[in-house]
Design an enzyme around this catalytic site. Structure first.
Site, PDB file in Angstrom:
ATOM      1  N   ASP A  98      -6.903  36.560  13.230  1.00 16.96           N
ATOM      2  CA  ASP A  98      -6.252  35.302  13.586  1.00 16.96           C
ATOM      3  C   ASP A  98      -5.045  35.582  14.486  1.00 16.96           C
ATOM      4  O   ASP A  98      -4.138  36.318  14.095  1.00 16.96           O
ATOM      5  CB  ASP A  98      -5.792  34.570  12.322  1.00 16.96           C
ATOM      6  CG  ASP A  98      -5.175  33.226  12.671  1.00 16.96           C
ATOM      7  OD1 ASP A  98      -5.932  32.261  12.850  1.00 16.96           O
ATOM      8  OD2 ASP A  98      -3.926  33.154  12.806  1.00 16.96           O
TER       9      ASP A  98
ATOM     10  N   HIS B 122      -1.940  24.388  17.977  1.00 19.10           N
ATOM     11  CA  HIS B 122      -1.059  25.034  16.998  1.00 19.10           C
ATOM     12  C   HIS B 122      -0.258  24.023  16.169  1.00 19.10           C
ATOM     13  O   HIS B 122      -0.045  24.201  14.968  1.00 19.10           O
ATOM     14  CB  HIS B 122      -0.116  26.003  17.739  1.00 19.10           C
ATOM     15  CG  HIS B 122       0.346  27.156  16.923  1.00 19.10           C
ATOM     16  ND1 HIS B 122       0.547  28.409  17.448  1.00 19.10           N
ATOM     17  CD2 HIS B 122       0.663  27.270  15.614  1.00 19.10           C
ATOM     18  CE1 HIS B 122       0.952  29.241  16.506  1.00 19.10           C
ATOM     19  NE2 HIS B 122       1.033  28.554  15.373  1.00 19.10           N
TER      20      HIS B 122
ATOM     21  N   TYR C  28       2.665  34.068  19.013  1.00 13.42           N
ATOM     22  CA  TYR C  28       3.085  35.245  18.233  1.00 13.42           C
ATOM     23  C   TYR C  28       3.566  36.370  19.148  1.00 13.42           C
ATOM     24  O   TYR C  28       4.131  37.357  18.671  1.00 13.42           O
ATOM     25  CB  TYR C  28       1.941  35.762  17.331  1.00 13.42           C
ATOM     26  CG  TYR C  28       1.390  34.746  16.364  1.00 13.42           C
ATOM     27  CD1 TYR C  28       2.111  33.600  16.025  1.00 13.42           C
ATOM     28  CD2 TYR C  28       0.130  34.923  15.762  1.00 13.42           C
ATOM     29  CE1 TYR C  28       1.596  32.653  15.149  1.00 13.42           C
ATOM     30  CE2 TYR C  28      -0.382  33.981  14.874  1.00 13.42           C
ATOM     31  CZ  TYR C  28       0.344  32.852  14.589  1.00 13.42           C
ATOM     32  OH  TYR C  28      -0.177  31.925  13.714  1.00 13.42           O
TER      33      TYR C  28
ATOM     34  N   LYS D 161      -4.498  30.216  19.430  1.00 11.36           N
ATOM     35  CA  LYS D 161      -3.929  28.860  19.324  1.00 11.36           C
ATOM     36  C   LYS D 161      -3.155  28.482  20.580  1.00 11.36           C
ATOM     37  O   LYS D 161      -2.475  29.323  21.174  1.00 11.36           O
ATOM     38  CB  LYS D 161      -2.993  28.772  18.106  1.00 11.36           C
ATOM     39  CG  LYS D 161      -3.617  29.327  16.840  1.00 11.36           C
ATOM     40  CD  LYS D 161      -2.796  29.096  15.592  1.00 11.36           C
ATOM     41  CE  LYS D 161      -3.389  29.870  14.439  1.00 11.36           C
ATOM     42  NZ  LYS D 161      -2.970  31.283  14.413  1.00 11.36           N
TER      43      LYS D 161
END
Ligand code: A2P
Length: 312
Positions: free
Chosen positions: A32, A100, A37, A67
């Site tokens: 994931d 997201h 990130y 995302k």
């Protein structure tokens, strides 16, 4: 979608490549990721060592999620954002691409566009417009499926009512302190799979304060774990799996990465499932907060699409 995947939020550059390699090495087939990130390039370096002609795995054997970040909600930005994640991950398609958050931020390169007073600059793009642009990604073969993250039940319905390609997943915070029973049964009734992020309570979230309870150190879980000769993390993950929730525990520690996949050879009794359900505190750990007039408040609470005013 394999029911246990490796989470990569908070996995620092310099650590995440080794984590993904360890995960693929011990049998994980679900990773994931997210643009926000800031580590997709490094995840990609690990994937490249495992996937492709002459490598141990075919692309289709690994399920990869990414995302779309809040600054990329404008329909004209969606495809480019997806292509950037694909380039960083070194893939030609994603198995799953999620919106997201339902809230849109001002367009641009800055992940967190802010005014001088520190407040976030929002945009008035509706998540329905963004969804339509995400649907085109399926048509173009860039993604196999699309879904949601941090959407409440009403917003999920809103998307379903207008979607040409239905959302297959809603990824939300879920763990024994926030068991999400109502959202879970709602999503089940409309055939949307729930993925739990922070399935272990995200003790390493950046804003954790020492007076908040630590799920992994809950003595009630320790007692259950002892009875099954498992660790508290394994008991929690088994609880997710047994209630039909996909989970993506994050770890950068190889022994924990392996341990977190070893949850398929025991099962929790009905009583223990209920007992763990009773730990629910209806408390969210993962809501960005800011300090206002000496108090910690939810940062995006005034955004018209902030998801957490609804009960579920
Ligand atoms: P680390 O990455 O240092 O191994 P969540 O998935 O809920 O966000 O939780 C992530 C946190 O839980 C990280 O601090 C991670 O530490 C820790 N963690 C992951 N797996 C385990 C485990 N099996 N036992 C103890 N802590 C774990």
């Amino acid at each position: 979608m394999p029911v246990v995947g490796l989470g990569t939020w908070k996995s620092a550059p310099g650590q995440v490549k080794q984590a993904v390699l360890a995960a693929l090495g011990c049998g994980y087939r679900h990773i994931d990721c997210a643009a926000a990130y800031g580590n997709e390039q490094e995840v990609g370096e690990a994937l490249a060592l495992w996937i492709g002609p002459g490598k141990a795995l075919h692309r289709k054997e690994v399920f990869v999620t990414s995302k779309l970040w809040n600054t990329k909600h404008h329909p004209e930005d969606v495809e480019e954002a997806c292509r950037t994640s694909l380039a960083h991950l070194g893939l030609s398609y994603l198995d799953l691409y999620l919106m997201h958050w339902p809230m849109a931020f001002q367009r641009g390169k800055d992940l967190m566009p802010r005014r001088e007073d520190g407040s976030i600059c929002y945009s008035d793009i509706h998540y329905r417009e963004t969804w339509m642009a995400m649907e085109s990604l399926i048509d173009k073969g860039l993604v196999k499926a699309i879904g949601l993250s941090n959407f409440n039940a009403r917003q999920t319905n809103d998307i379903i009512s207008m979607a040409r390609h239905k959302p297959v997943v809603n990824q939300v915070e879920c763990h024994p302190y926030l068991s999400q029973t109502d959202l879970l049964s709602h999503c089940r009734s409309v055939a949307v799979c729930v993925t739990a992020y922070s399935p272990l309570g995200s003790g390493d979230r950046p804003w954790a304060s020492p007076d908040e309870p630590s799920l992994l150190e809950d003595p009630r879980l320790a007692a259950i774990a002892q009875r099954y000769q498992k660790t508290p993390a394994q008991v929690i993950l088994r609880w997710h799996v047994q209630r039909g929730v996909v989970c993506i525990p994050k770890s950068v520690t190889p022994s924990r990465i392996q341990q977190n996949l070893e949850v398929f050879e025991f099962s929790l009794s009905k009583e223990d499932m209920k007992l763990i359900e009773s730990f629910n505190r209806r408390e969210r750990f993962i809501v960005p907060t800011v300090e206002r007039e000496g108090k910690r408040v939810w940062r995006d609470a005034e955004h018209p699409h902030f998801p957490f005013h609804d009960p579920y």
